[in-house]
Scaffold this motif. Sequence first.
Motif, PDB file in Angstrom:
ATOM      1  N   ALA A 237       9.416  38.694   2.611  1.00 52.02           N
ATOM      2  CA  ALA A 237       8.257  38.400   3.661  1.00 52.02           C
ATOM      3  C   ALA A 237       7.136  38.103   2.913  1.00 52.02           C
ATOM      4  O   ALA A 237       6.237  37.082   3.127  1.00 52.02           O
ATOM      5  CB  ALA A 237       8.158  39.207   4.940  1.00 52.02           C
ATOM      6  N   ARG A 238       6.942  38.980   1.920  1.00 48.81           N
ATOM      7  CA  ARG A 238       5.586  39.135   1.023  1.00 48.81           C
ATOM      8  C   ARG A 238       5.250  37.931   0.191  1.00 48.81           C
ATOM      9  O   ARG A 238       4.332  37.354  -0.187  1.00 48.81           O
ATOM     10  CB  ARG A 238       5.568  40.215   0.091  1.00 48.81           C
ATOM     11  CG  ARG A 238       5.124  41.469   0.882  1.00 48.81           C
ATOM     12  CD  ARG A 238       4.772  42.647   0.192  1.00 48.81           C
ATOM     13  NE  ARG A 238       5.831  43.231  -0.829  1.00 48.81           N
ATOM     14  CZ  ARG A 238       6.512  44.108  -0.536  1.00 48.81           C
ATOM     15  NH1 ARG A 238       6.558  44.944   0.726  1.00 48.81           N
ATOM     16  NH2 ARG A 238       7.504  44.541  -1.352  1.00 48.81           N
ATOM     17  N   GLY A 239       6.769  37.213  -0.188  1.00 50.45           N
ATOM     18  CA  GLY A 239       6.747  36.130  -0.776  1.00 50.45           C
ATOM     19  C   GLY A 239       7.010  35.010  -0.006  1.00 50.45           C
ATOM     20  O   GLY A 239       7.033  33.796  -0.547  1.00 50.45           O
ATOM     21  N   GLY A 240       6.632  35.175   1.353  1.00 45.77           N
ATOM     22  CA  GLY A 240       6.958  33.962   2.218  1.00 45.77           C
ATOM     23  C   GLY A 240       8.373  33.369   2.246  1.00 45.77           C
ATOM     24  O   GLY A 240       8.907  32.178   2.701  1.00 45.77           O
ATOM     25  N   LYS A 241       9.491  34.140   2.073  1.00 45.77           N
ATOM     26  CA  LYS A 241      10.687  33.958   2.383  1.00 45.77           C
ATOM     27  C   LYS A 241      11.317  34.682   3.367  1.00 45.77           C
ATOM     28  O   LYS A 241      10.935  35.622   3.900  1.00 45.77           O
ATOM     29  CB  LYS A 241      11.584  34.290   0.882  1.00 45.77           C
ATOM     30  CG  LYS A 241      11.178  33.574  -0.191  1.00 45.77           C
ATOM     31  CD  LYS A 241      11.914  34.075  -1.263  1.00 45.77           C
ATOM     32  CE  LYS A 241      11.578  33.385  -2.789  1.00 45.77           C
ATOM     33  NZ  LYS A 241      12.334  33.919  -3.753  1.00 45.77           N
ATOM     34  N   SER A 242      12.516  33.976   3.874  1.00 44.49           N
ATOM     35  CA  SER A 242      13.340  34.511   4.954  1.00 44.49           C
ATOM     36  C   SER A 242      14.244  35.677   4.588  1.00 44.49           C
ATOM     37  O   SER A 242      14.579  35.774   3.433  1.00 44.49           O
ATOM     38  CB  SER A 242      14.006  33.464   5.843  1.00 44.49           C
ATOM     39  OG  SER A 242      15.303  33.975   6.659  1.00 44.49           O
ATOM     40  N   ASN A 245      18.386  35.007   2.911  1.00 40.18           N
ATOM     41  CA  ASN A 245      17.948  34.424   1.741  1.00 40.18           C
ATOM     42  C   ASN A 245      19.000  34.951   0.523  1.00 40.18           C
ATOM     43  O   ASN A 245      19.106  36.194   0.545  1.00 40.18           O
ATOM     44  CB  ASN A 245      16.732  34.426   1.341  1.00 40.18           C
ATOM     45  CG  ASN A 245      16.293  33.389   0.163  1.00 40.18           C
ATOM     46  OD1 ASN A 245      16.666  33.683  -1.144  1.00 40.18           O
ATOM     47  ND2 ASN A 245      15.544  32.630   0.289  1.00 40.18           N
TER      48      ASN A 245
END
Length: 420
Positions: A237-242, A245
């Motif tokens: 989430a900190r990297g904007g990913k689901s 993944n």
Amino acid sequence: MTTTDKKTSPTKGGVAADNGFTTEEQQWVDKKKYAWILSMVPASIPLIIWGIVEWMKAINAPEALISASWFLGPIAVFIIVPIGDWVLGRDGENAPEEFVPWLEETKYYRIISYLYFPLMLASLVLCCWQWTYGGLEWYEKVGLAWTMGMTSGIGIVAAHELGHKKGSFERWLGKIVLAVPAYGHFYVEHNKGHHVKVATPEDPVSSRMGENVYAYLIRSIPRQIPRAWDIEKKRLARGGKSQFNLDNDVLNAWLITILIWGGLLIGFGIGILPYLLIQAVIGIALLEFVNYLEHYGLLRQKLEDGRYERCSPEHSWNSDNLTTNIFLYQLQRHSDHHANPTRRYQSLRSDVFAPELPQGYATMIAVASFPPLWFAIMDKRLMQYYNYDTERANLYPRKAAKLRAKWAKKAPVGTATKES
């Protein structure tokens, strides 16, 4: 290591020799260097037993003896290894600090740990072949599955060694080893969960005083998976990913299990599935029994700001028995591992300030299997270590009141204790 090996090392006095070491430093030899080859034996246990069975068939040994041979895996772990600990005794030797960088960089030691996987995979393929085409009786198949479980459980220790390293090759190799017992989430949970919360009530992997190993397994194992998943969910989430993944290290570790198990099921048939499950359960149980031993009842105290004190040698039970050290990549030097998680097995140090188990891991696993015996031995040792102050221990909530009352009465006269 011989004294003629050439490399650079800091000198601390004395006359420097041509190879960069002082005369005093040249006197140290790594006596365990070639003993580490034995750490590959657990990966080969099914292969070794297969060879023994074929030899016994060749000499027309009794069928009952041949059938019993498939159970030699647990016999090797719980009888032969403790005997080795008793015969060879404690290790006690630490490499001089000047040699640690060299030990860390020497590829020989890394190759030893890398070889666990191909040997383990060969053992697994052999087991699958035997389960399908070996003409074994059902109880012989169970014995072989139990034996493979010993290889898988110790394989998790090998994966643990690799998973702590910085290189991607070693980390991925560790995940592949974890895929055999289907315990891939351990890669995340151990490194980013257990190492952060160790020896606190918040850590499901740190066992509590008064908690038997079976209650521990029921409490600990189900909580490890969601903690690992939550760690990865927050990281992504900190990297904007689901969370869904392939970069999710829990998810991709599980996918490796699906690939390996799926390939074996396609190659050898659905009939191997019960035995794959048995070896996985046995391997996981073996690891979690070890986890139970390592921090039993030990507690990091809370500071005034609400945080826990830094993890120190006093927060891990150590054991420095030589035989088990060799077979478990010195996991028994657990305090140094928590202080230096990336330090390689050959460099781990025995710490005089850490509390000591009375025997090696293999023996103590057997003791833990009988909770009254475990409590009789370890509760007394823990209380002596904490000067009979139960408030310094990580207590099992269900038994906390009884433990406080019991040890307040048993404390020697003049010993300061706290009761609630």
